[in-house]
Every structure is written in C-alpha cells, then in structure tokens.
Write a protein that holds these residues in place. Structure first.
Motif, short mmCIF file in Angstrom:
data_model
loop_
_atom_site.label_atom_id
_atom_site.label_comp_id
_atom_site.label_asym_id
_atom_site.label_seq_id
_atom_site.Cartn_x
_atom_site.Cartn_y
_atom_site.Cartn_z
N VAL A 254 32.21 34.21 37.93
CA VAL A 254 31.90 34.54 39.37
C VAL A 254 32.13 36.18 39.51
CG1 VAL A 254 32.20 34.37 41.83
CG2 VAL A 254 32.29 32.26 40.24
N ASP A 255 33.17 36.40 38.93
CA ASP A 255 33.35 37.84 39.08
C ASP A 255 32.19 38.74 38.48
OD1 ASP A 255 35.23 37.06 40.91
OD2 ASP A 255 37.02 37.85 39.45
N GLY A 260 27.70 42.33 38.55
CA GLY A 260 26.20 42.69 37.96
C GLY A 260 25.26 42.82 39.15
N ARG A 261 25.32 41.86 40.09
CA ARG A 261 24.46 41.92 41.62
C ARG A 261 24.75 43.17 42.16
NH1 ARG A 261 21.48 38.81 44.67
NH2 ARG A 261 21.84 38.77 47.16
N HIS A 262 26.10 43.31 42.35
CA HIS A 262 26.55 44.65 43.12
C HIS A 262 25.74 45.81 42.49
CE1 HIS A 262 29.22 47.69 44.41
NE2 HIS A 262 29.44 47.28 45.52
N ARG A 263 25.89 46.05 41.04
CA ARG A 263 25.32 47.26 40.37
C ARG A 263 23.92 47.13 40.70
NH1 ARG A 263 28.55 45.91 35.99
NH2 ARG A 263 27.12 44.41 35.22
#
Ligand SMILES: O=C(O)CCC(=O)C(=O)O
Length: 270
Positions: A254-255, A260-263
C-alpha cells in the motif's frame, strides 16, 4: 462500386482522418492499414523473427513447445529484438489504439507467428478470440490485435480469416455460417491488420513453399493483465514506457502504491 446515394437517413457521417478505419473496426471488427511498415523494416523483422523463434525453440525444446501447443510461435518479441518496438511507433496504428482504448492502453502480448508451408498444421489455424474463453461482449473494445504482415497474405500463403461482426455476438456461430461469411485478409507485406480482439479469427492453411510470417501485438485497456512483464530499458519516451506497462506494474504494498501516486500527482502540479 455501389451507388452511394441514400434516402431516409437522419444523420450523415463526417469523415475524419481515421474515420473509415474506425468504422470498419466498429462494424466488421477489423481494418487494414496498408504500407504501415517500410520494406526495410519488414525485411529486418523477418530475419529477427526467424532468429528469436530459433533461439526460443532451442531454449524450451521443440517437443515441449509442441506439447503445449506453442510451436511455430515466438513470444514477447520486443524483449529480444528491439526492431519490434517499431510496430508501436506506427502513427496510424497508434491513432486507432488511442481512439479506441484510450491513452493508458498497454501492450499485453507480442507474438510472432510462422505459418508453416506445404499445408502443415499450426495451433493458430483454429477459430479463436484473442481474449479467449469469453462468451460475452462489451459495448466498447477491450483490446485490439495488430497483425503486422511480414510475408504477403494471400489465399495460397494462408492469410488470416476474420468473421465480420463477431466481436458483437457473444457466441461462435454455426460452422455453416462461419464458412459462408469468413473474410480472408488478403494484403501485401508491410500492412497491419488491426482487429477487435473479440472478433473471431483463424490463421489459414499455408499451401505455399515458404513460411508465412506475421507479428501480432495485442493492446488492451489497463484493466487486463499483461502476459509477460516487459523489462525497462534506457531511451524509452514516456509514451513507450506507458505502452509497455513500465509505470503500471503492481506495487509491492500500500505504501509503495501511495508513494508512486503522490509522485505522479506532484509532478503534474509542479
Ligand atoms: O497469423 C495468423 O494467421 C493468425 C494469428 C493469430 O490468430 C493470432 O496471433 O491470434
């Protein structure tokens, strides 16, 4: 040529650069892009396909390949010969992939087929969908096959047969119907036959004296799983990375997924 006049229509189709190909894909389930690859590209691909097929057959063993119905077929070609990335760069093909599957479409498989000469049998000579075991249909295409023609597709060399409109019918029709309506995609080397992966098709029997080679690149929406994870390599532009699924691999937790989504989102707003 039939008379193009009509009456009683309530809407007229407007022509755009790829509208005929898109209409053929929607109605018939297949279309042909001629002169999509140059003679130089097809010559290099023929040699590369022969080399990869020989190397993969030697690695796994011809008898074991025959036992799993995979003889005469090379897989994940672009992993072993970069010339096959050229197919992903054909502008007319890319336009159809993007129009029908969206910008996030992935390469699911890339298979090379050498249809053996002298009437010999091959696994792909049976009717099938490229999303096999599915007896239902979707309202939009889920995946597209792009069959790059490396040796002329003729009646003698066993050009592929397609069953027009079968992408819109859940089940395979009767043998009599298939025999009457099957359409053979006769077209010269350098063409790409683009088809809805749910359109039933079958390789023809090659009665010629030389193998009839083709490369089938299967593109799909990113809900479908890739058959083989493609390796990252230097020099790929963002579009190629996307098509090969290099930015979409399942994350180990999950982390990692959230990082990845945050980046990705941060790079959009930067
Ligand atoms: O090469 C052909 O004629 C058929 C190929 C095919 O059916 C496939 O790759 O799914």
């Amino acid at each position: 040529m039939t008379n193009p006049a009509s009456y009683g229509l309530t809407q007229a189709a407007t022509a755009t650069p790829h509208s005929l190909a898109l209409e053929e894909l929607a109605r018939n389930g297949f279309t042909i892009l001629t002169e999509a690859l140059s003679p130089g590209q097809t010559a290099t691909m023929r040699d590369a396909l022969d080399a990869v097929l020989a190397a993969q057959t030697a690695r796994f063993g011809a008898e074991r390949l025959a036992a799993i119905g995979d003889a005469g077929q090379a897989r994940a070609l672009l992993e072993e010969a970069p010339i096959f990335l050229d197919i992903l760069q054909v502008a007319a093909l890319e336009a159809l992939v993007e129009a029908l599957l969206g910008p996030a479409a992935l390469v699911m498989q890339q298979n090379g087929i050498a249809m053996p000469p002298q009437g010999a049998a091959h696994h792909q000579q049976s009717w099938h969908r490229d999303l096999p075991y599915q007896s239902w249909v979707a309202s939009k295409p889920l995946a597209l096959g792009a069959l790059a023609v490396l040796d002329d597709f003729t009646a003698v060399s066993g050009a592929t047969f397609f069953l027009p409109g079968s992408q819109s019918q859940p089940d395979f029709p009767s043998a009599a119907y298939a025999a009457r309506w099957a359409h053979q995609a006769i077209t010269p080397s350098g063409s790409i036959v683009v088809f809805d992966a749910m359109c039933f098709h079958s390789g023809g029997v090659n009665r010629g004296h030389a193998p009839r080679r083709a490369v089938n690149t299967l593109f799909g929406i990113p809900l479908l799983a890739q058959q083989i994870a493609f390796a990252d390599r230097p020099g790929l532009d963002p579009k190629m990375r996307q098509r090969l699924g290099l930015d979409y691999a399942p994350q180990p937790g999950v982390d990692a997924w959230r990082e990845g989504r945050h980046r990705r989102l941060a790079s959009r707003t930067a």
